[in-house]
Design an enzyme around this catalytic site. Structure first.
Site, PDB file in Angstrom:
ATOM      1  N   GLU A  87       1.821   1.821  -3.552  1.00 50.98           N
ATOM      2  CA  GLU A  87       0.618   2.269  -4.264  1.00 50.98           C
ATOM      3  C   GLU A  87       0.315   3.731  -3.956  1.00 50.98           C
ATOM      4  OE1 GLU A  87      -2.295  -1.402  -4.753  1.00 50.98           O
ATOM      5  OE2 GLU A  87      -1.567  -1.257  -2.700  1.00 50.98           O
ATOM      6  N   GLY A  98       0.815  -1.220   0.000  1.00 49.08           N
ATOM      7  CA  GLY A  98       0.000   0.000   0.000  1.00 49.08           C
ATOM      8  C   GLY A  98       0.846   1.266   0.000  1.00 49.08           C
ATOM      9  N   GLU A 118       2.395  -8.222  -2.030  1.00 49.90           N
ATOM     10  CA  GLU A 118       1.104  -8.790  -1.602  1.00 49.90           C
ATOM     11  C   GLU A 118       0.972 -10.271  -1.929  1.00 49.90           C
ATOM     12  OE1 GLU A 118       0.168  -4.375  -2.126  1.00 49.90           O
ATOM     13  OE2 GLU A 118       1.416  -5.864  -3.129  1.00 49.90           O
TER      14      GLU A 118
END
Length: 212
Positions: free
Chosen positions: A117, A114, A137
């Site tokens: 991202e 994350g 992930e």
């Protein structure tokens, strides 16, 4: 909640730049639900504050920008909660990406999952020499949930994005620069200075052109 109540994010508007620091160094600045809520609140404020012309985001300490989502929290998720978590992360990254003001990620260390991202949703990424970026992930049996499957190939091309997402391997700052994932690599002690220099340069250009 007011800005006085922020627990996990430091927010300091100064001379036209909003300095935003993810402040959970003991957890390598991992994004738990509360931190994402605070970041959404902060970026809504930045969007509507006419005195703020750009933002610089970094992580507290010198080990991590954002080391990913909070795995302890993720482990408790069932499918419905996981979907809600992903949607909230996407809400944040879409907000940052479409802010209409340049957001510079000052990447100081681990930038994974994350965190990577979030960095990709920023306008420009400047990394310190010790930065490591990746989408691990797949090691947890899940896929990037905050838009990484879409933003990564747009930035580095489909082949490299597939490799990073399917192997889960992280890359160092120089490799991230070589493939275009970061714009610049600088020594850690010069990171914020370089980010501010870039922000001020953009702020000196035509504001409407920058916005659109």
């Amino acid at each position: 909640k007011t800005f006085m109540d922020l627990k996990n994010v430091k927010y300091e508007p100064k001379n036209g730049i909003a300095f935003v620091t993810i402040n959970r160094p003991d957890k390598l600045n991992a994004l738990n639900d509360e931190t994402i809520n605070e970041l959404i609140m902060v970026f809504h404020d930045i969007a509507h504050d006419d005195c703020v012309l750009s933002a610089i985001v970094t992580g507290a300490g010198n080990k991590a920008f954002i080391a990913g989502a909070d795995v302890a929290e993720l482990a408790k998720n069932d499918a419905t909660a996981a979907k809600r978590t992903a949607q909230k992360g996407q809400l944040l990254t879409i907000l940052v990406e479409n802010l209409g003001k340049p957001v510079i990620a000052a990447i100081n260390g681990f930038t994974l999952g994350g965190g990577c991202e979030f960095a990709m949703a920023c306008t420009i990424r400047i990394a310190s020499e010790n930065a490591k970026l990746g989408q691990p992930e797949v090691n947890l049996g899940i896929i990037p949930g905050y838009g990484g499957t879409q933003r990564l190939p747009r930035i580095v091309g489909k082949g490299r994005a597939m490799e990073m997402i399917l192997t889960g391997d992280a890359i160092d700052a120089q490799e991230a620069w070589r493939i275009g994932l970061v714009n610049k690599v600088v020594p850690q002690d010069k990171l914020l200075e370089e980010a501010e220099k870039m922000a001020r340069k953009i702020m000196s250009r035509g504001p409407l052109a920058v916005r659109y």
